[in-house]
Design an enzyme around this catalytic site. Sequence first.
Site, mmCIF file in Angstrom:
data_model
loop_
_atom_site.group_PDB
_atom_site.id
_atom_site.type_symbol
_atom_site.label_atom_id
_atom_site.label_comp_id
_atom_site.label_asym_id
_atom_site.label_seq_id
_atom_site.Cartn_x
_atom_site.Cartn_y
_atom_site.Cartn_z
ATOM 1 N N HIS A 164 0.821 -1.222 0.000
ATOM 2 C CA HIS A 164 0.000 0.000 0.000
ATOM 3 C C HIS A 164 0.849 1.265 0.000
ATOM 4 O O HIS A 164 0.353 2.339 -0.319
ATOM 5 C CB HIS A 164 -0.932 0.003 1.220
ATOM 6 C CG HIS A 164 -2.034 -1.002 1.117
ATOM 7 N ND1 HIS A 164 -3.331 -0.652 0.832
ATOM 8 C CD2 HIS A 164 -2.034 -2.352 1.219
ATOM 9 C CE1 HIS A 164 -4.084 -1.741 0.781
ATOM 10 N NE2 HIS A 164 -3.312 -2.788 1.022
ATOM 11 N N ASP A 376 3.285 9.430 -0.891
ATOM 12 C CA ASP A 376 2.154 8.625 -0.438
ATOM 13 C C ASP A 376 1.983 7.477 -1.425
ATOM 14 O O ASP A 376 2.117 7.695 -2.641
ATOM 15 C CB ASP A 376 0.869 9.492 -0.440
ATOM 16 C CG ASP A 376 -0.021 9.228 0.759
ATOM 17 O OD1 ASP A 376 -0.025 8.091 1.242
ATOM 18 O OD2 ASP A 376 -0.714 10.163 1.198
HETATM 19 C C1 GDG Z 1 -2.135 3.798 3.452
HETATM 20 C C2 GDG Z 1 -1.128 4.489 2.512
HETATM 21 C C3 GDG Z 1 -2.830 4.402 0.688
HETATM 22 C C4 GDG Z 1 -9.014 9.923 7.974
HETATM 23 N N1 GDG Z 1 -9.456 10.701 8.965
HETATM 24 C C5 GDG Z 1 -10.656 10.214 9.324
HETATM 25 C C6 GDG Z 1 -10.944 9.111 8.520
HETATM 26 N N2 GDG Z 1 -9.906 8.958 7.701
HETATM 27 C C7 GDG Z 1 -9.798 7.917 6.671
HETATM 28 C C8 GDG Z 1 -9.927 8.553 5.296
HETATM 29 C C9 GDG Z 1 -9.188 7.539 4.420
HETATM 30 C C10 GDG Z 1 -8.156 6.945 5.383
HETATM 31 O O1 GDG Z 1 -8.524 7.297 6.715
HETATM 32 C C11 GDG Z 1 -6.758 7.480 5.116
HETATM 33 O O2 GDG Z 1 -6.286 6.891 3.948
HETATM 34 P P1 GDG Z 1 -5.011 7.423 3.146
HETATM 35 O O3 GDG Z 1 -4.942 6.670 1.869
HETATM 36 O O4 GDG Z 1 -5.147 8.871 2.916
HETATM 37 O O5 GDG Z 1 -3.752 7.198 4.089
HETATM 38 P P2 GDG Z 1 -3.042 6.002 4.968
HETATM 39 O O6 GDG Z 1 -3.811 5.709 6.208
HETATM 40 O O7 GDG Z 1 -1.634 6.474 5.165
HETATM 41 O O8 GDG Z 1 -3.083 4.692 4.049
HETATM 42 C C12 GDG Z 1 -1.857 5.303 1.462
HETATM 43 C C13 GDG Z 1 -3.702 3.601 1.633
HETATM 44 O O9 GDG Z 1 -2.925 2.898 2.608
HETATM 45 C C14 GDG Z 1 -4.564 2.588 0.879
HETATM 46 O O10 GDG Z 1 -3.804 1.796 0.031
HETATM 47 O O11 GDG Z 1 -3.667 5.227 -0.105
HETATM 48 O O12 GDG Z 1 -0.933 5.867 0.558
HETATM 49 O O13 GDG Z 1 -0.229 5.322 3.259
HETATM 50 O O14 GDG Z 1 -10.052 6.532 3.997
HETATM 51 O O15 GDG Z 1 -11.273 8.704 4.996
HETATM 52 N N3 GDG Z 1 -12.091 8.423 8.599
HETATM 53 C C15 GDG Z 1 -12.997 8.839 9.544
HETATM 54 N N4 GDG Z 1 -12.756 9.882 10.384
HETATM 55 C C16 GDG Z 1 -11.622 10.589 10.329
HETATM 56 O O16 GDG Z 1 -11.428 11.531 11.107
HETATM 57 N N5 GDG Z 1 -14.159 8.189 9.641
#
Ligand code: GDG
Length: 491
Positions: A164, A376
């Site tokens: 990821h 990312d």
């Molecule tokens: C890893 C990789 C890759 C965030 N704040 C809240 C909340 N979130 C949810 C978002 C989103 C998720 O968390 C964050 O996803 P990201 O992709 O931006 O980042 P990572 O956690 O670092 O994920 C990344 C991912 O894996 C998938 O392959 O894209 O590059 O680092 O879904 O919505 N959800 C809620 N409240 C919050 O305050 N409910």
Amino acid sequence: MVAANRLPVVLHREAAEVRITPSSGGLVTAMHPVLGERGGTWIGWPGDTSGLSAARVEEALHAVSEEQGFDLVPVTLSEELRQCYYDGFANATIWPLFHDLQGRCRFDESYYKGYVEANRRFAREIARRTEKGDLLWVHDYHLMSVAHQLRQQRVALRTAFFLHIPFPASDIFLKLPWRRQLLRHLLDFDFLGFQTQRDRRNFLGCLVDLFPRFTISKTGVMHSVTREKRNTRIGVFPIGIDAAGFEKLSGEAAVREMEREIRESYAGRRLFLGVDRLDYTKGIPQRLHAFERALERFPHLREKVTLLQLVVPSREDVEGYAPLREEIERIVGHVNGRFTSGNWVPVVLMVRSVSRERLIALYRAACAALITPLKDGMNLVCKEYCAVKTENDGVLILSEFAGAAAQLYKGALLVNPHDMEGMARSIEAAATMSPAEQERRMKRLRRNVARHDIHWWVSGFLSAASERGMRRKIDPAAFVAYPQLCEEEWL
Ligand code: GDG
């Protein structure tokens, strides 16, 4: 069977009771609806269950399984092992290294040994629950040695792995003292998936440097690595979101009501939104500095724009995360001290998580999303932002170094998160963009996010992993590491 570091729920012991909360993060957001629809088994760490009997843990997870429609299998680890494996090797070595931040890496033999041991325990649990011919789908950098451990335990399974996070270029990866072992462990999977061409190219570059005798070949969009009569196929699968699910939620009355309240409280101002886990890869300090520079260079923005930065606490036990929070709070205090006037506060900082409904309401109310990670794997937040913008308004300001930029570069305003002046100019451009231009860009973004959604990702990955070939058309940009940075005529 899916294996990931965490289960989609965390168990907490509260006196004699077990409290269950959902896990957070991109992997869980992506995989949860997939297993919910298809069924199967999810194996992972259930949270700190010390003091709870194995039977109590199984019982609590069984209740969740019944409710969610798939089985949950716990892998329990001692606190000491978890520190070496998770806080140590996964999050203090691999995470910074794979995001090009080698200065933050802790290289410690005991961390590596703990990592291999934890992977061995995952493999042991997997072996107990699978049969020959089953397909095991392992997720992310915590479990890169699972296939190797299964081989050591002489378990014959079809194994696929998806990373990821980014895979770094060879010059960076070579700093890892266990570089050969780790690459060999990865090649013990039958199938490897990366988020972008950039990551696959970097992985193959590392193989060329460390194992020049291995044969790398290419058929259509897939690469293969052959050595010692074994073959690993390697593909690129940019992860998507449940776009229809997000869009549906965005129409619910409760979400619309929250959106109305948010819009009302920022009436007359353009709301810029940042949403990130508290992580040094997400570029939050750089973004705040750029916002300050925008207010400095473009005085017409003062009192007209507000940045709402939502920071979700994570990895609080890992070194480096607490100082980051202090740094963010200090910069926000500085910017607000410098520019606040009347009832206008330029930056609003929220350090907590909010419900999915509130998050969607924030996305909908925001005139622009500032998604500017230093690097990312993909970044799901930017895709979620587009999915819920059903009125086709809003501007996506996106880092060139988010994996998502390779897909969304035509509709987003791309920025280099290290270029403060460039980011300030993009903030100004977003704040003054005409509704027609916003609509043109947002329609394009939304089409892309809807077409390449989580179902497209899962079926693409699984059909390729089960050797049913690739049904996806070959994209002209398929072999370019940074399509978003190429001159158009090169594509
Ligand atoms: C890893 C990789 C890759 C965030 N704040 C809240 C909340 N979130 C949810 C978002 C989103 C998720 O968390 C964050 O996803 P990201 O992709 O931006 O980042 P990572 O956690 O670092 O994920 C990344 C991912 O894996 C998938 O392959 O894209 O590059 O680092 O879904 O919505 N959800 C809620 N409240 C919050 O305050 N409910």
